[in-house]
Design an enzyme around this catalytic site. Structure first.
Site, PDB file in Angstrom:
ATOM      1  N   GLU A  39       0.874  -1.170   0.000  1.00 36.13           N
ATOM      2  CA  GLU A  39       0.000   0.000   0.000  1.00 36.13           C
ATOM      3  C   GLU A  39       0.914   1.223   0.000  1.00 36.13           C
ATOM      4  O   GLU A  39       1.806   1.320   0.846  1.00 36.13           O
ATOM      5  CB  GLU A  39      -0.886   0.006   1.260  1.00 36.13           C
ATOM      6  N   ARG A 264       4.998 -12.976   9.565  1.00 34.48           N
ATOM      7  CA  ARG A 264       5.697 -11.748   9.228  1.00 34.48           C
ATOM      8  C   ARG A 264       7.004 -11.657  10.005  1.00 34.48           C
ATOM      9  O   ARG A 264       7.187 -12.313  11.017  1.00 34.48           O
ATOM     10  CB  ARG A 264       4.830 -10.535   9.499  1.00 34.48           C
ATOM     11  N   LYS A 274       4.138   0.856   9.609  1.00 34.52           N
ATOM     12  CA  LYS A 274       4.290   2.114   8.887  1.00 34.52           C
ATOM     13  C   LYS A 274       3.664   3.271   9.661  1.00 34.52           C
ATOM     14  O   LYS A 274       4.158   4.386   9.608  1.00 34.52           O
ATOM     15  CB  LYS A 274       3.637   1.990   7.504  1.00 34.52           C
TER      16      LYS A 274
END
Ligand code: ATP
Ligand code: MG
Length: 561
Positions: A39, A264, A274
């Site tokens: 994104e 992850r 982020k």
């Protein structure tokens, strides 16, 4: 990419095994097509590197292709600055995507048409519940949800309302389009999830063309399908979304990629979301996304990481289904491993103390040849000058030294790297402060190259630079961003930023480096002997100013001894 990275005789991880099985079974005609779907709402970090290495790596290993797709369905957070940085970082890591880059926003029209198809099939409806009501109606883990009062709306009415949503007739939040699945499903994601919301917002690519935007879950799988993705690899949080991913594809009767989840990457003593990284940038706690303390790709690059070191690290941590946290030391070890081989050696004194060699006249100097790498003669040599005044590290001299101190002390001898043995005769202090400002020494001309012809023992060897030829530099030393290993240790209600390490950046001015370093190039790493690996700071160095970042120390802090 070097050969030893790709080809490996290690057993396949569970994802590669799955892909290999699919290829062997001729699924999708034996084709492999993956994608990396960031994104564009921030810069990429080391966690993304793991996903990049996995997706691009698998495509390359199986003769397939990997797309780069920007998942730009949220107009509020996204920006072209991020798009550009992501492309730069993927390329820098050593990967090239197949064809042009794709955008979920390229599919807004296709996705809209799919939504209409779901309405026509009686599988989606326009709902007027607001956010709070939706939450109430959804139920909880142990109680089923409740049908929206709009669930029975006719197909004609749904179509009409959805078209008017698109035409901009309604304000934000007035309606959503929801899938009609199962309000009693034990999987909350299947309790009539929203597909579209009204958001009168400017989009970085489609401008003001749309005022309804698809939700991630609806956009993602359908984008995968439209691109002919075969294996849609994502992180574990999406495991519970897989039934929904599959539901959409089945309801729409379109190409079905296989979603596969992996754990992850988490690293100790840093932040990786982020949102938090953006908070650090916005509050000025770091100098930008590329601050060398940041776990971002651009931060690591500026810190001195090479693409190979990052790829090696990603390979070495492997791929699993279990969430865990990797010690930061492993990332640093990957860098040391890389730089130990490739970095030329140089001498730099970070906290200088002047030494006067009394038996060497000022007008005499001697040029000596120094190997650029102790084990690699092919890396050549450089010339260093030995003269009457030199600098050594303050820490390499001790006035009241214990027996175990093998560096310089009053009356003691030490070997200067590539030069001679020197002996300290006098310590000169500032009469006011008592600070040591100079040492008076003599050198032994019989000890060229550090050898003592009489066989006397000189245990220590220290680095140094000649005062006449040294160049001034600023040096920045880094430590972990966070004092705590994990933010899970931060109590509720506390500001996580209180855990930032106040010692994460130490700036040393007036460092003295050997003159060859005045010609250092951005992207080239050096081992400053005994001090670690350093690189020129790409942002702050210039013709008039040398700034070096310490990429990593020579050893892990815990095994210095
Ligand atoms: P963040 O939580 O940092 O905001 P994100 O998952 O929202 O990350 P995306 O831009 O959506 O960021 O991620 C793009 C791809 O990178 C996704 O496929 C995601 O699964 C993967 N990814 C993100 N973070 C990690 C991580 N820490 N380890 C491995 N893969 C990751
Ligand atoms: Mg995301």
């Amino acid at each position: 990419m070097s050969e030893d990275e790709g080809a490996s005789s290690a057993p396949l991880d569970f994802i590669r095994q799955r892909v290999a099985d699919d290829v062997a079974a001729g699924k999708h005609g034996g084709r492999v097509q993956t994608r990396f779907p960031p994104e564009p709402n921030g810069y990429l970090h080391i966690g993304h590197a793991k996903s990049i290495c996995l997706n691009f790596g698998i495509a390359a290993e199986f003769g397939g292709r990997c797309n780069l797709r920007f998942d730009d369905t949220n107009p509020l957070a996204e920006d072209t600055e991020y798009v550009e940085s992501i492309k730069e970082d993927v390329r820098w890591l050593g990967f090239q995507w197949d064809g042009p880059e794709y955008y979920a926003s390229d599919y807004f029209t296709a996705l809209y048409e799919m939504a209409e198809r779901l309405i026509l099939a009686g599988k989606a409806y326009v709902c007027s519940l607001n956010v709070d009501q939706v939450r109430q109606y959804r139920g909880s883990w142990n109680s089923p949800g409740q049908d929206s009062p709009d669930r029975g709306r006719s197909i004609e009415e749904n179509l009409d309302l959805f078209r008017r949503m698109k035409a901009g007739e309604f304000p934000d939040g007035m309606y959503t389009l929801r899938a009609k699945i199962d309000m009693a499903s034990p999987n909350m994601n299947l309790r009539d999830p929203a597909l579209y919301r009204i958001r009168h917002a400017h989009h970085h690519r489609t401008g003001d063309q749309w005022c309804i935007y698809p939700n991630y879950d609806f956009a993602h799988g359908q984008s995968d399908s439209l691109e002919g993705i075969t294996h849609s690899i994502c992180t574990l949080e999406f495991e519970d979304h897989r039934p929904l991913y599959e539901w959409f594809l089945e309801a729409l009767e379109i190409h079905q990629p296989q979603q596969i989840e992996f754990a992850r990457l988490n690293l100790t003593n840093t932040v990786m979301s982020k949102r938090r990284l953006l908070e650090l940038v916005k509050t000025g706690r770091v100098s930008g996304w590329d601050d060398p303390r940041m776990p971002t790709i651009c931060g690591l690059r500026r810190r001195g990481y090479s693409p190979q070191a990052i790829r090696q690290f990603c390979t070495s941590i492997g791929v699993t289904k279990f969430n865990s946290t990797t010690p930061m030391a492993r990332l640093e070890e990957a860098l040391r491993h890389d730089l130990n081989e490739s970095a030329p050696r140089a001498m730099a004194v970070l906290e200088p103390l002047k030494v006067v060699i009394e038996n060497l006249p000022a007008e005499v100097s001697e040029t000596r040849s120094a190997a650029n790498h102790p084990a690699k003669p092919e890396m050549g040599t450089r010339e260093i000058v030995f003269g009457r005044e030199i600098y050594i590290e303050r820490a390499d001299f001790m006035e009241e030294a214990p027996k175990s101190f093998f560096r310089l002390k009053p009356g003691g001898e030490v070997r200067l790297r590539f030069a001679y043995v020197i002996k300290c005769h006098e310590v000169v202090k500032d009469p006011q402060t008592g600070e040591i400002i100079e040492l008076r020494c003599t050198y032994d001309p019989e000890t060229s190259g550090g050898k003592t012809p009489d066989g006397r023992k000189v245990k220590g060897t220290i680095h140094w630079v000649s005062a006449a030829t040294a160049v001034d530099a600023e040096v920045r030393l880094y430590e972990n961003l966070l004092l705590v290993e994990s933010l899970a240790e931060v109590a509720e209600g506390e500001d996580w930023k209180d855990q930032l390490n106040p010692g994460s950046l130490r700036v040393l001015q007036g460092c003295k480096v050997e003159p060859s370093l005045a010609g250092a190039a951005v992207g080239q790493n050096y081992q400053f002997e005994r001090n670690g690996y350093f690189c020129l700071d790409a942002r702050d160095s210039g013709a008039e100013r040398l700034v070096f970042n310490r990429s990593v120390s020579l050893r892990e802090a815990s095994d210095k001894g």
